[in-house]
Design a protein around this motif. Structure first.
Motif, PDB file in Angstrom:
ATOM      1  N   LYS A  31      -7.343  16.469 -37.760  1.00  0.00           N
ATOM      2  CA  LYS A  31      -8.174  15.489 -38.463  1.00  0.00           C
ATOM      3  C   LYS A  31      -9.633  15.926 -38.571  1.00  0.00           C
ATOM      4  CE  LYS A  31      -9.346  12.498 -34.511  1.00  0.00           C
ATOM      5  NZ  LYS A  31      -9.337  11.088 -34.025  1.00  0.00           N
ATOM      6  N   CYS A  32      -9.995  17.019 -37.927  1.00  0.00           N
ATOM      7  CA  CYS A  32     -11.384  17.482 -37.954  1.00  0.00           C
ATOM      8  C   CYS A  32     -11.668  18.273 -39.237  1.00  0.00           C
ATOM      9  CB  CYS A  32     -11.671  18.374 -36.745  1.00  0.00           C
ATOM     10  SG  CYS A  32     -11.439  17.571 -35.161  1.00  0.00           S
ATOM     11  N   PRO A  33     -12.875  18.137 -39.788  1.00  0.00           N
ATOM     12  CA  PRO A  33     -13.262  18.952 -40.954  1.00  0.00           C
ATOM     13  C   PRO A  33     -13.638  20.368 -40.491  1.00  0.00           C
ATOM     14  CG  PRO A  33     -15.074  17.517 -40.328  1.00  0.00           C
ATOM     15  CD  PRO A  33     -13.915  17.159 -39.428  1.00  0.00           C
ATOM     16  N   VAL A  34     -12.649  21.137 -40.133  1.00  0.00           N
ATOM     17  CA  VAL A  34     -12.864  22.415 -39.451  1.00  0.00           C
ATOM     18  C   VAL A  34     -13.734  23.365 -40.263  1.00  0.00           C
ATOM     19  CG1 VAL A  34     -11.733  24.464 -38.514  1.00  0.00           C
ATOM     20  CG2 VAL A  34     -10.726  22.196 -38.147  1.00  0.00           C
ATOM     21  N   ASP A  35     -13.420  23.535 -41.537  1.00  0.00           N
ATOM     22  CA  ASP A  35     -14.172  24.492 -42.355  1.00  0.00           C
ATOM     23  C   ASP A  35     -15.640  24.097 -42.443  1.00  0.00           C
ATOM     24  OD1 ASP A  35     -11.880  25.942 -42.756  1.00  0.00           O
ATOM     25  OD2 ASP A  35     -11.439  25.051 -44.715  1.00  0.00           O
TER      26      ASP A  35
END
Length: 548
Positions: A31-35
């Motif tokens: 769920k994290c906005p990794v990029d």
């Protein structure tokens, strides 16, 4: 009054940005906005220009933090407040090493930011992202989220992992320690914190409400709580006689559990004469982890490495946890001295979070049930319960006529700008004010807070002698949560002979003035404690036999 930031410079050792930190220090779930977060690292932290409602300091920008490692905490009161105690602990632990906590409240719920900060008495830097500019720049997807900013003002780690390793050591603490230890050449600016006087608050003597909410367990609120028979005590078994009991079901591997432990320690220290705090883990001696090590010894080792002094026990076979059908931890039950559960649930879950004020409320209600004469404040000290009406000391009233102890003048207004309130059977606060009056405007947030906290017990009314258009235009720009009226002929004001505003009357339900004057005066100011005293005495007069 806010003090200017002191740009004091102290010598401090340099920082080199590196990308080889342990991966578990970062939260990289699906769920994290990794990029987006990866792209932020190594870049200058987003501007703080859009923030407002700064608390404990003047408004700051990143140049004011030069030479400090900053834990940027993006949070919202609606998402839970349990981690605040842990952040206070970090603030106190690392401050002298050049570490600063910057808590930024989300756009959602920002209007309640100042009230919550006052209740929690947070010592670190806090602001509100009312326009949502910072959360947008950081690609926020969930709250709370943490970012670590290095001494050069660059994002060192985006999306810190809030959990703990198998030994119970929080990854975030490890990351902070590592970045603080990195060499840095330059001069560090010191943040000038504004100290606030702490006012003791009178706390209700009623039992807390029991709203519908997700408990993650069997609902035993209002029922006899579980017994502690069969526990293995890691500390001396506490004496529960005549005391409220708080039981915290926890584990060393549970990040939220560990972050909440400073709160439990604080309550243990504040309320120790009336409250027993007990941590109960089901990691008992007979069970073992994947490496074959006994869980019980892990709990003992975990506690030995920390300074918590409240009672601790092991729950053999998870009997206590099973009796409550607990499906997630931390899970807390707070019982009165007779064993009845008065609060239950996940401590940080809103809107019914377990706060210092709520703990004090349960203690007060219990003391009243036992016929005790003293009251416990949210600060933990004891004070005799205020009874009777407030005293009427000699002071400058800024009015020709002293109505204290007398029938109030007739309530006459020209027009209601907002809906007319129900005043029947209530204490009424009448605030004579004007839109151009700076002290009047400064009083509005406190009146808003009292409106929320006293609810139907008090009717607060602002009365201006300006025209309707002027007042309506002001109300479009400034949040005022209580009713407003205008009296262009200044009839009531004239009866009192008011010659300075703000001027406030507090009138009991029988129409007698119980407080009058300038609310912020050094002599006999109008505080929440005074207003609570008037409300409680008014109840006694109206219904002396009623259990309120």
């Amino acid at each position: 009054m806010r003090l200017p930031l002191l740009a004091l410079l102290v010598a401090a050792p340099s920082t080199a940005f590196c990308l080889d930190d342990p991966p578990e220090w970062r939260d990289r779930r699906a769920k994290c906005p990794v990029d987006a977060w990866n792209a932020l690292e190594g870049q200058a932290a987003p501007s703080l220009a859009g923030l407002g409602s700064w608390e404990n300091t003047a408004a700051l920008d990143w140049t004011d933090f030069q030479g400090n490692v900053v834990l940027l905490h993006l949070w919202g009161s609606w998402a839970g407040t349990r981690e605040l105690g842990y952040l206070v602990e970090l603030h106190e632990k690392y401050a002298e090493q050049g570490f600063v906590v910057l808590g930024v409240h989300s756009k959602r719920g920002a209007q309640n930011h100042a009230d919550l900060i006052g209740k929690e008495n947070l010592p670190y830097v806090v602001a509100a992202d009312k326009a949502g500019t910072l959360e947008q720049a950081l690609t926020m997807k969930f709250w709370p989220t943490y970012f670590l900013i290095d001494r050069d003002g660059k994002v060192r780690m985006a999306g810190l992992n809030k959990n703990a390793d198998k030994e119970g050591n929080l990854y975030m603490d490890q990351a902070i320690g590592a970045v603080l230890a990195e060499p840095w050449e330059g001069q560090r600016k010191l943040i000038a914190y504004v100290e606030k006087a702490e006012e003791e608050q009178v706390v209700s003597t009623r039992w807390p409400a029991m709203p519908d909410k997700r408990l993650n367990g069997k609902d035993v609120r209002g029922e006899q709580g579980p017994t502690l028979a069969g526990l293995t005590w890691l500390t001396e078994e506490p004496d529960l006689a005549g005391k409220c009991v708080l039981i915290d079901l926890w584990a060393t591997w549970c990040g939220p559990c560990v972050r909440g432990m400073p709160d439990l320690q604080e309550w243990h220290e504040r309320f120790g004469e009336d409250l027993v705090v007990i941590g109960v883990s089901s990691q008992h001696p007979e069970s073992r982890d994947a490496q074959g090590q006994p869980w019980g010894s892990k709990v003992a080792d975990f506690l030995a490495a920390r300074s918590f002094t409240y009672a601790q026990a092991l729950d053999q076979g998870g009997r206590l946890k099973s009796s409550l059908n607990v499906t997630a931890i931390p899970h807390v039950i707070l019982m009165d001295s007779t064993g009845i559960v008065r609060w239950q649930g996940v401590p940080a879950a809103q809107p019914d979070a377990l706060t210092t004020e709520l703990v004090a409320q349960v203690i007060n209600a219990d003391r009243k049930q036992r016929g005790a004469e003293t009251n416990v404040t949210a600060q933990g000290s004891r004070d005799f319960v205020d009874s009777g009406w407030p005293e009427t000391p000699q002071k400058k009233l800024y009015a020709k006529h002293d109505y204290r102890g007398k029938q109030a003048p007739d309530f006459v207004i020209g027009e209601w700008i907002t809906k007319e309130p129900d005043r029947q059977g209530k204490v009424v606060v009448i605030d004579f004010w004007a839109t151009w009056c700076e002290p009047c405007r400064k009083l509005i947030p406190e009146m808003n807070q009292w409106t929320a906290e006293f609810g139907d017990e008090v009717a607060i009314i602002g009365v201006s002698d300006e025209d309707a258009a002027t007042v309506k235009a002001f109300l479009e720009k400034v949040q005022v949560d209580y009713p407003i009226a205008i009296d262009p002929s200044a009839i009531m004001k004239g009866q009192l002979g008011v010659d300075g505003i703000p001027h406030v009357l507090v009138v009991d339900s029988q129409g007698i003035v119980r407080w009058q004057g300038w609310p912020d005066a050094k002599t006999d100011p109008l505080t929440k404690k005074v207003l609570r005293q008037i409300v409680e005495q008014d109840k006694r007069v109206r219904a002396p036999e009623e259990d309120f």
